[in-house]
Design an enzyme around this catalytic site. Sequence first.
Site, PDB file in Angstrom:
ATOM      1  N   PRO A  10       0.796  -1.228   0.000  1.00 15.51           N
ATOM      2  CA  PRO A  10       0.000   0.000   0.000  1.00 15.51           C
ATOM      3  C   PRO A  10       0.832   1.283   0.000  1.00 15.51           C
ATOM      4  CG  PRO A  10      -0.122  -1.126   2.127  1.00 15.51           C
ATOM      5  CD  PRO A  10       0.538  -2.065   1.164  1.00 15.51           C
ATOM      6  N   ASN A  11       0.322   2.232  -0.733  1.00 11.64           N
ATOM      7  CA  ASN A  11       0.869   3.597  -0.835  1.00 11.64           C
ATOM      8  C   ASN A  11       2.143   3.683  -1.669  1.00 11.64           C
ATOM      9  OD1 ASN A  11      -1.150   4.832   0.853  1.00 11.64           O
ATOM     10  ND2 ASN A  11      -0.162   3.833   2.587  1.00 11.64           N
ATOM     11  N   ARG A  18       5.046  10.901  -2.495  1.00  5.20           N
ATOM     12  CA  ARG A  18       4.764  10.566  -1.099  1.00  5.20           C
ATOM     13  C   ARG A  18       6.013  10.801  -0.241  1.00  5.20           C
ATOM     14  NH1 ARG A  18       4.724   4.450   1.282  1.00  5.20           N
ATOM     15  NH2 ARG A  18       4.040   5.023   3.352  1.00  5.20           N
ATOM     16  N   TYR A  23      11.105   8.706   1.133  1.00  3.07           N
ATOM     17  CA  TYR A  23      11.031   7.617   0.158  1.00  3.07           C
ATOM     18  C   TYR A  23      11.688   7.940  -1.180  1.00  3.07           C
ATOM     19  CZ  TYR A  23       7.780   5.768   3.584  1.00  3.07           C
ATOM     20  OH  TYR A  23       7.224   5.298   4.754  1.00  3.07           O
ATOM     21  N   ASN A  75       8.178  -5.433  -0.953  1.00  4.59           N
ATOM     22  CA  ASN A  75       8.075  -4.323  -0.010  1.00  4.59           C
ATOM     23  C   ASN A  75       6.611  -4.266   0.419  1.00  4.59           C
ATOM     24  OD1 ASN A  75       7.866  -2.001   1.451  1.00  4.59           O
ATOM     25  ND2 ASN A  75       8.981  -0.717  -0.009  1.00  4.59           N
ATOM     26  N   ALA A  78       3.130  -0.699   4.798  1.00  2.00           N
ATOM     27  CA  ALA A  78       2.657  -0.768   6.189  1.00  2.00           C
ATOM     28  C   ALA A  78       2.194  -2.179   6.572  1.00  2.00           C
ATOM     29  CB  ALA A  78       1.538   0.241   6.402  1.00  2.00           C
ATOM     30  N   HIS A  81       4.134  -4.416   9.098  1.00  2.00           N
ATOM     31  CA  HIS A  81       4.011  -4.346  10.551  1.00  2.00           C
ATOM     32  C   HIS A  81       2.685  -4.892  11.057  1.00  2.00           C
ATOM     33  CE1 HIS A  81       7.242  -1.665   9.480  1.00  2.00           C
ATOM     34  NE2 HIS A  81       6.411  -0.830   8.894  1.00  2.00           N
ATOM     35  N   ASP A  88       1.663 -15.571   6.199  1.00  2.00           N
ATOM     36  CA  ASP A  88       1.219 -16.953   6.018  1.00  2.00           C
ATOM     37  C   ASP A  88       1.178 -17.339   4.543  1.00  2.00           C
ATOM     38  OD1 ASP A  88       1.004 -17.316   8.738  1.00  2.00           O
ATOM     39  OD2 ASP A  88      -1.184 -17.165   8.803  1.00  2.00           O
ATOM     40  N   GLU A  99      12.937  -9.212   1.534  1.00  2.00           N
ATOM     41  CA  GLU A  99      12.129  -8.075   2.026  1.00  2.00           C
ATOM     42  C   GLU A  99      12.882  -6.777   1.728  1.00  2.00           C
ATOM     43  OE1 GLU A  99      11.387  -8.413   6.237  1.00  2.00           O
ATOM     44  OE2 GLU A  99      10.561  -6.391   6.386  1.00  2.00           O
ATOM     45  N   HIS A 101      12.781  -2.413   1.911  1.00  2.00           N
ATOM     46  CA  HIS A 101      12.185  -1.148   2.337  1.00  2.00           C
ATOM     47  C   HIS A 101      13.042  -0.013   1.815  1.00  2.00           C
ATOM     48  CE1 HIS A 101       9.453  -3.226   4.960  1.00  2.00           C
ATOM     49  NE2 HIS A 101      10.473  -3.960   5.364  1.00  2.00           N
ATOM     50  N   SER A 103      13.066   3.069   3.144  1.00  2.00           N
ATOM     51  CA  SER A 103      13.620   3.691   4.352  1.00  2.00           C
ATOM     52  C   SER A 103      14.181   2.593   5.256  1.00  2.00           C
ATOM     53  CB  SER A 103      12.504   4.452   5.082  1.00  2.00           C
ATOM     54  OG  SER A 103      11.532   3.544   5.584  1.00  2.00           O
ATOM     55  N   ARG A 108      13.153   4.574  12.529  1.00  5.54           N
ATOM     56  CA  ARG A 108      11.929   5.387  12.538  1.00  5.54           C
ATOM     57  C   ARG A 108      11.081   5.063  13.788  1.00  5.54           C
ATOM     58  NH1 ARG A 108       9.268   4.947   6.810  1.00  5.54           N
ATOM     59  NH2 ARG A 108       8.120   6.747   7.655  1.00  5.54           N
ATOM     60  N   ARG A 112       7.298   0.735  13.624  1.00  4.63           N
ATOM     61  CA  ARG A 112       7.855   0.195  12.373  1.00  4.63           C
ATOM     62  C   ARG A 112       8.982  -0.805  12.630  1.00  4.63           C
ATOM     63  NH1 ARG A 112       5.562   3.619   8.425  1.00  4.63           N
ATOM     64  NH2 ARG A 112       5.205   5.688   9.270  1.00  4.63           N
TER      65      ARG A 112
HETATM   66  C1  DQA Z   1       8.237   1.135   3.893  1.00  2.00           C
HETATM   67  C2  DQA Z   1       8.334   1.334   5.407  1.00  2.00           C
HETATM   68  C3  DQA Z   1       6.984   1.123   6.071  1.00  2.00           C
HETATM   69  O1  DQA Z   1       7.077   1.334   7.472  1.00  2.00           O
HETATM   70  C4  DQA Z   1       5.960   2.086   5.512  1.00  2.00           C
HETATM   71  O2  DQA Z   1       4.684   1.841   6.075  1.00  2.00           O
HETATM   72  C5  DQA Z   1       5.900   2.054   4.021  1.00  2.00           C
HETATM   73  C6  DQA Z   1       7.155   1.997   3.276  1.00  2.00           C
HETATM   74  C7  DQA Z   1       9.559   1.505   3.181  1.00  2.00           C
HETATM   75  O3  DQA Z   1       9.691   1.138   2.019  1.00  2.00           O
HETATM   76  O4  DQA Z   1      10.421   2.159   3.757  1.00  2.00           O
HETATM   77  O5  DQA Z   1       4.837   2.183   3.425  1.00  2.00           O
HETATM   78  O6  DQA Z   1       7.973  -0.228   3.634  1.00  2.00           O
END
Ligand code: DQA
Length: 151
Positions: A10-11, A18, A23, A75, A78, A81, A88, A99, A101, A103, A108, A112
Site C-alpha cells: 500500500p501507498n 509521497r 522515500y 516491499n 505498512a 508491521h 502466512d 524483504e 524497504h 527507508s 523510525r 515500524r
Molecule cells: C516502507 C516502510 C513502512 O514502514 C511504511 O509503512 C511504508 C514503506 C519503506 O519502504 O520504507 O509504506 O515499507
Amino acid sequence: MTRLLLLNGPNLNLLGQREPHIYGAATLETVERRAAECAREAGCTLECFQSNAEHLLLERIHRAGTEGVGCLIFNPGAFTHTSIALRDAVLAVHLPLIEVHLSNPHAREPFRHQSYFSDIALGVISGFGALGYELAVRAAAQHLARAPHAG
Ligand code: DQA
C-alpha cells in the site's frame, strides 16, 4: 529463464510524491523499470505488481506458487508491521523471499520496528531507497544461480 516477482504494498503507487524526503523522488514506474533492467542483466525476468489491497497481494502470492516464480521480492509497506495473512501466504507457497524497504524502519517510529516478514526472509534490504530493489534483484539472481531448487 528464472522468474522473479516484485511486489509492492500500500501507498507505494505514490512513490515520487509521497514524503519524498523519506522515500525519494523516483516514481514506482521508474523503480520497477530499473529493477527490470537489473533482472535482464542478471539473466532473469521480473514481473511487477503493486496493490493497496491486502487480498490482491495475497492472491498474487498464491498464484506465484504455481507459476514457476523463483523468488519473491516484496516491499509490503505498512503491511510489514500488521499482516500475519501475507506472512502466512509467503510461507504457504514455499518461495524464497527478499524483504525490501526504501527507508530504514529501525531508524523510525517504534511501531515500524516489528516486521512479520524478516524472520522468514532470505534477507532484508532497507534504507538505500530505490537502489534497494536493484540490490534485491541481484541477490535473488545470485541465490537462485547457486541453489536453483533450494528455495
Ligand atoms: C516502507 C516502510 C513502512 O514502514 C511504511 O509503512 C511504508 C514503506 C519503506 O519502504 O520504507 O509504506 O515499507
